[in-house]
Write an enzyme that holds these catalytic residues in place. Sequence first.
Site, PDB file in Angstrom:
ATOM      1  CG  HIS A 143      42.117  41.357  36.426  1.00 53.99           C
ATOM      2  ND1 HIS A 143      40.900  41.357  37.083  1.00 53.99           N
ATOM      3  CD2 HIS A 143      42.860  42.317  37.032  1.00 53.99           C
ATOM      4  CE1 HIS A 143      40.890  42.274  38.031  1.00 53.99           C
ATOM      5  NE2 HIS A 143      42.084  42.888  38.031  1.00 53.99           N
TER       6      HIS A 143
ATOM      7  CG  ASP B 106      46.313  43.835  39.518  1.00 49.93           C
ATOM      8  OD1 ASP B 106      45.289  43.854  38.805  1.00 49.93           O
ATOM      9  OD2 ASP B 106      46.275  43.948  40.753  1.00 49.93           O
TER      10      ASP B 106
ATOM     11  CG  HIS C 127      42.802  40.021  41.437  1.00 48.60           C
ATOM     12  ND1 HIS C 127      44.077  39.931  40.922  1.00 48.60           N
ATOM     13  CD2 HIS C 127      42.392  41.281  41.199  1.00 48.60           C
ATOM     14  CE1 HIS C 127      44.416  41.089  40.407  1.00 48.60           C
ATOM     15  NE2 HIS C 127      43.410  41.932  40.539  1.00 48.60           N
TER      16      HIS C 127
ATOM     17  NE  ARG D  93      45.626  47.941  41.503  1.00 53.07           N
ATOM     18  CZ  ARG D  93      45.218  47.590  40.303  1.00 53.07           C
ATOM     19  NH1 ARG D  93      44.089  46.939  40.145  1.00 53.07           N
ATOM     20  NH2 ARG D  93      45.931  47.886  39.236  1.00 53.07           N
TER      21      ARG D  93
HETATM   22  C1  SIN Z   1      41.552  44.813  41.468  1.00 51.45           C
HETATM   23  O1  SIN Z   1      41.014  44.125  40.618  1.00 51.45           O
HETATM   24  O2  SIN Z   1      42.738  45.125  41.367  1.00 51.45           O
HETATM   25  C2  SIN Z   1      40.767  45.297  42.670  1.00 51.45           C
HETATM   26  C3  SIN Z   1      39.924  44.273  43.301  1.00 51.45           C
HETATM   27  C4  SIN Z   1      38.770  44.851  44.071  1.00 51.45           C
HETATM   28  O3  SIN Z   1      38.484  46.056  43.986  1.00 51.45           O
HETATM   29  O4  SIN Z   1      38.108  44.061  44.755  1.00 51.45           O
END
Ligand code: SIN
Length: 288
Positions: free
Chosen positions: A104, A106, A262, A279
């Site tokens: 995905h 973000d 990612h 995050r």
């Molecule tokens: C995410 O998908 O925004 C986080 C990635 C992760 O926790 O490795």
Amino acid sequence: MDITIKRKSETFVAEISGLDLSTPLSDADWSMLHRAYLDHKVLIFHDQHLDPSAMARFGERFGEISPHTVRQYRHEDIEGITILSNRIEMGRPKGIRDAGSHWHSDYSYRAIPANVTILYSLETPDEGGDTIVCDMQAAWETLPDATRARLDGLQQQLQYRWCADRDHPESRWRLLNADEQLETPPVTHPVVRTHPETGAKSLYVFSGLTSGVQRILDIPDDESQSLLKTIFTHCEDPRFHYRYKWGGPGDIVLWDNRCTMHHATTDRLPPDKPRTLWRINTIGDKPV
Ligand code: SIN
């Protein structure tokens, strides 16, 4: 201390040392860092010591911070920080246990999606919980000419956590409260996106549940399904991927969501291997 930039993979990802991100960046350092962000798409830093305000100040260099759609996991002091964690404290999850163990980008489900994602590690396991990033510009550039010609100009419809199976435990109907559902109507984005700063084209369609792709618009349904399958299969090729193994507290990994996607691997992380990250996302431009 000298600033060094070391490329980690053939087409993208660089590790930067010699910068302390806990203090305000000078204009010269920001300009260097911003150039590196555009050139390498993913940046890695080690040995950083951020409190929530320093994390937010760093995030604001990239744009307006936009809090996570699911309110429950926002940091109690700075709502723009989302807590990702598999820890349970006093019987309650400390953060989002799995922010997306699927491909995905973000906030792609919003009219104005995220540009940067910044992850800062507070604790990481010895094994597991890696983050994988995919270079969507390289993926686009290596598609056959005929496929690129077919895809360029097409639009897709998507909606946060839309899923053909409404009973899926992570679908919008199961996971979002009424307000969160109202705040996430379907949106339309191009399948191929032009980066507003570099001018480079990238694929901008993602197979993961959070992206909730419903279909490519204005073409027959079976062609939409077949094109999505072609894209998703092409992007599975490991030559476009970089896998980051978290090295402990103080790591920062950031990426440009406009030209990457990612994949977390936290769905397979056992509860006895605690992993807690902060995050931040900032929002950018409407994709074109
Ligand atoms: C995410 O998908 O925004 C986080 C990635 C992760 O926790 O490795």
